[in-house]
Structure formats: C-alpha cells, structure tokens
Design an enzyme around this catalytic site. Structure first.
Site, PDB file in Angstrom:
ATOM      1  N   GLU A 167       0.801  -1.224   0.000  1.00 42.81           N
ATOM      2  CA  GLU A 167       0.000   0.000   0.000  1.00 42.81           C
ATOM      3  C   GLU A 167       0.835   1.277   0.000  1.00 42.81           C
ATOM      4  O   GLU A 167       0.895   2.010   1.008  1.00 42.81           O
ATOM      5  CB  GLU A 167      -0.967   0.016   1.195  1.00 42.81           C
ATOM      6  CG  GLU A 167      -1.987  -1.093   1.147  1.00 42.81           C
ATOM      7  CD  GLU A 167      -2.975  -1.045   2.316  1.00 42.81           C
ATOM      8  OE1 GLU A 167      -2.812  -0.205   3.220  1.00 42.81           O
ATOM      9  OE2 GLU A 167      -3.916  -1.846   2.318  1.00 42.81           O
ATOM     10  N   GLU A 354      -5.619  -8.375   0.920  1.00 43.80           N
ATOM     11  CA  GLU A 354      -6.207  -7.980   2.206  1.00 43.80           C
ATOM     12  C   GLU A 354      -7.670  -7.628   1.998  1.00 43.80           C
ATOM     13  O   GLU A 354      -8.017  -6.924   1.042  1.00 43.80           O
ATOM     14  CB  GLU A 354      -5.533  -6.740   2.821  1.00 43.80           C
ATOM     15  CG  GLU A 354      -4.211  -6.994   3.471  1.00 43.80           C
ATOM     16  CD  GLU A 354      -3.640  -5.740   4.132  1.00 43.80           C
ATOM     17  OE1 GLU A 354      -4.426  -4.903   4.637  1.00 43.80           O
ATOM     18  OE2 GLU A 354      -2.411  -5.614   4.122  1.00 43.80           O
TER      19      GLU A 354
HETATM   20  C1  FCB Z   1      -4.417  -1.962   5.695  1.00 41.44           C
HETATM   21  C2  FCB Z   1      -3.037  -2.351   6.196  1.00 41.44           C
HETATM   22  C3  FCB Z   1      -3.060  -3.453   7.222  1.00 41.44           C
HETATM   23  C4  FCB Z   1      -4.190  -3.291   8.197  1.00 41.44           C
HETATM   24  C5  FCB Z   1      -5.495  -3.056   7.490  1.00 41.44           C
HETATM   25  C6  FCB Z   1      -6.679  -2.926   8.396  1.00 41.44           C
HETATM   26  O1  FCB Z   1      -4.383  -0.696   5.134  1.00 41.44           O
HETATM   27  O2  FCB Z   1      -2.233  -2.782   5.125  1.00 41.44           O
HETATM   28  O3  FCB Z   1      -1.796  -3.493   7.839  1.00 41.44           O
HETATM   29  O4  FCB Z   1      -3.891  -2.310   9.097  1.00 41.44           O
HETATM   30  O5  FCB Z   1      -5.392  -1.908   6.688  1.00 41.44           O
END
Ligand code: FCB
Length: 452
Positions: A167, A354
C-alpha cells in the site's frame, strides 16, 4: 445470483498479517528501531499511546499461531518480514539472527502445506533511513532494492511469492501528508516524492529479487478503493475523479501503464513533485509482474468541497452498516474494483491480498466469541469475489485480514480484525466463531457460503 460455487479447486484460501503488527520483541536479537517504534512512542500519536513493542508476541509464539493456521486449513499465509530486524543499519549485511528466525518460520509454514507470500515492506522503515530523509529521498528506494536482493538471496529457497511494497498510498499520504501514520510528517510535496520513490522501490526490488532468484513470482499489494461521485453534478464528478486519481491511479497507472495519470500531473503541477521522476524510472516500475495483489476496504462517495485544499472533495458519510472503524460494509465494491482492474489494467492472476473487518468482539460468559457481524461481512465479500470470478476476473486467492487481532497502527489495540482473538494481558489465543466458519468455507472450497 450465482448458480454454482465459482471458486476453483486450487483457490488459495489465506490470511494476512504484518511484522510490526504482530511480532513484538522490538529489541530482540539485534532489531533496530523502525519509524513505527519512534512514532508510536511519541505522545499523542497512537490511540492510548499503544505501541507494537509487545503486540501478539508472535516473535516467540509463532509456532502456536502457525498451528492454528494449519488447523483452519489455510492454503496461503501472507506475512511481512521486518526490514529493521533483517537489516538494522538500513544497509550492509543482513542480521543472521533475523535470517534464522524467518527461515524457521518459512520452513514451518511449508511443512504444514501453507504457501508463504512474503511482503518486504509493510511500513517498518529503519529509523536510521528516515533520519537520512526517508521515502521522499530517492536513495531510500535504492536502499530498499539492496535489502530486497539480500533477503531474496537469504530466504528465496523457501519462498517463491514476493510482494515488495504494501500500500504505497498509505505510506506516502498517511505518513508524509496527513501525518497520521509514521513518520508523521505533513508535507504534500514530500508525500508525492515518497509515492514516486515507493513505486520506484517496487520496480527496483523486483529487479533485485529476480537477479538473485529467477524463478521468483512478484506481485503488488495496491490498495484499491471504490470511488463514486456523490451525484450527477459535474463538480462532484470532477472531485471524484481527482480522488480516484490520487488514491488509485497514481499507483496503478505507473505499474501497469508505465505512466503517471495526466490529470494528476496537472493537479500537482505547482509542487515540483514530478521532478523526482528520472529517465527510465517508469520502465523500471512497469516491468511485468507475475500476479496482482489488491487490498480492499473502502467505498467512497465523493462530493465537491471547495474548502478541501488538497483534492477539492470530501467523502459523504457511509450508508448502511459500518464496522467498528466506521468503514462502510459494501461487498459489491470488491467485485467492482476487481472488475475494473481486469478491464482497465491487467489480465494477470489476481489475489485479494487484504480484506476484512474490525468489530468490537465480546467474549461471552462461556468464553466464546460469537462474531456474527464479521461472518456476515466475510460471507458477503467472498461471494462478491466469487461473482468477480464469474464475470471473468482471474482471481486465484483471498488473504483475509487478519489471522489474529493485532496492533492496528494509529488505532493501537482498539480495533480487532482477527479470526483469532488475542488477550493482550495473557497472550491467550481464542478462535472466534468466524475462525470456525472460515475453516468450513475452506473445507467446502467456498460451497458453504450463503449462495442463493
Ligand atoms: C491496511 C493495512 C493493514 C491493516 C489493514 C486494516 O491498510 O495494510 O496493515 O492495518 O489496513
């Protein structure tokens, strides 16, 4: 509506974590401070002054955690390795104790039949490199490539799948523009330069990994947000376009199109930020990948707002159900971002690297944690992922955030995203009902989701 379970048999049902959020042991075995140690130790920066100094004590309890991962039937596990542990000085030889630690973890995962996917930078820049200027400095991208190459050499017989940067948007804009993440700076030009150097760091690291490990598979972990205009008004559309440009296209375009979006270059024409782009950088950034990883959490409906000096817009309040973070539950957004990725950017294999939800989990009198809201969230998002497959998206895996509750950055321990509950007083692990549920989903290959 879906007729049959769309998930392929070899779908990678996984979960994600990140080093600073779970490991703790901040001073063990030669680890040096990272920007997150410094930031979290600064009064007022994180909720309740929480830090990752102990976190889930995963550094010592990882065998127990991986036994849980195996028990759930996980096929894949996305973890990060800590730069500040592996290369405490930010340059030079790797720390042998850290290499041994990660080698033991990776070998253990493999022995359990779990595919490791390794992120090299999940936000823990060695503090010494921030002291030298951090991501706004081009040299940091070169330091990262050096670390990536050495790490691939040291661990690459145990891992094929690498993600250089997690990210880049969060690192650059939350860390250097909004100042709510480490290193806590508030300087737009610095953030934009950081964004370019993180993109470049991805490309340089990919080269360095491939030079050491030609068979490596390299991917991304780009955060993709589902951005909509709040209305049909042209002003709302223009604001939504800028928001999309800043959050999505500023990172996706260089990776997959080899250019920065024209509207962003124009929008930032007075910052001199794009002077940081040197000849050849975009070719380096856009070198072909092996897979795409998408992190997805948000839908934003953007309305024009002249008082917003940055992008001239603001997000409307969420509609319907929200998580404990106040993030809107909008499963269809996941389908939309995956379809957009396929339509506008690439036909490479895709992984959701994620996705998940924080809720205020309550422990019942019998010790059970009945997190029905998380189950409903995950069920909806997984079915949306299945619909994307039906629409032709080449989706190969889903790595749920997160295997266990952990240090949620600026929110400290107040936000729980895990399938596994952590009691931070005792370090006791308790499977939530969502963990049992996910085990069933994996065992059924997705057929047990609430289809129809
Ligand atoms: C993302 C992050 C991860 C976690 C989630 C909830 O942006 O990559 O580490 O904190 O959010």
């Amino acid at each position: 509506m879906t007729e049959a379970n769309p998930f392929p048999k070899d779908f990678i049902w996984g979960a994600s974590t990140a080093a600073y959020q779970i490991e703790g042991a901040a001073e063990a075995d030669g680890r040096a401070p990272s920007i997150w140690d410094t930031f979290a130790a600064t009064p007022g920066k994180t909720r309740d002054g929480d830090t990752g100094a102990v976190a889930c004590d995963h550094y010592r309890r990882w065998r127990e955690d991986f036994a849980i991962a195996e028990d759930l039937g996980l096929r894949g596990y996305r973890m990060s390795v800590s730069w500040a542990r592996l290369q405490p000085a930010g340059r030079g030889e790797l720390n042998p104790a850290a290499v041994d630690f990660y080698r033991a973890q990776l070998a253990d995962l493999r022995s359990r039949g779990i595919l490791p996917v390794v992120t090299l930078y999940h936000w823990d820049l060695p503090q010494i490199l921030e002291d030298e200027g951090g991501w706004p400095e081009r040299e940091t991208a070169h330091r990262f490539a050096d670390y990536a190459g050495r790490t691939a050499a040291a661990l690459g017989d145990l891992v094929e799948d690498w993600i250089p940067v997690n990210e880049a948007w969060c690192v650059s804009f939350l860390g250097y523009h909004e100042g709510v993440h480490a290193p806590g700076r508030r300087d737009l030009t610095a953030a934009l330069r950081a964004a370019h150097h993180l993109n470049l760091a991805h490309g340089l690291a990919a080269e360095a990994i491939r030079a050491r490990r030609p068979a490596a598979r390299i991917g991304s972990a780009v955060i993709m947000t589902d951005v909509e205009a709040a209305s049909d008004r042209p002003a709302d559309h223009a604001a939504a376009q800028l928001s999309d440009g800043n959050g999505n296209r500023l990172f996706l375009d260089p990776l997959f199109k080899g250019s920065y979006p024209e509207d962003m270059v124009w929008h930032y024409r007075n910052t001199e930020a794009f002077d940081a782009v040197a000849a050849g950088d975009l070719e380096t950034i856009a070198a072909p990948l092996d897979f795409v990883g998408v992190n997805h959490y948000h839908r934003f409906r953007i309305a024009a707002d002249e008082t917003d000096a940055h992008l001239g817009g603001r997000a409307l309040p969420p509609e319907g159900q929200v998580t404990s973070f106040g993030w809107e539950v909008s499963p269809d957004s996941l389908r939309r971002v995956l379809e957009r990725l396929a339509a506008e950017y690439t036909d490479l294999p895709v992984h959701v690297t994620e996705n998940g939800a924080s809720f205020d989990d309550e422990i019942g009198p019998d010790g059970a944690i009945d997190d029905a809201a998380r189950i409903a969230y995950l069920d909806g998002y997984l079915r949306a992922a299945g619909e994307a497959i039906e629409k032709g998206v080449n989706l190969r895996g889903y790595f749920l955030w997160s295997l266990m509750d952990n240090f949620e950055w600026g929110e400290g321990y107040s936000k729980r995203f895990g399938l596994v509950h952590i009691d931070y007083e005792t370090q006791r692990r308790t499977l939530k009902r969502s963990a049992e549920w996910y085990r069933g989903v994996i065992a059924s290959g997705g057929a047990s989701l609430a289809w129809g």
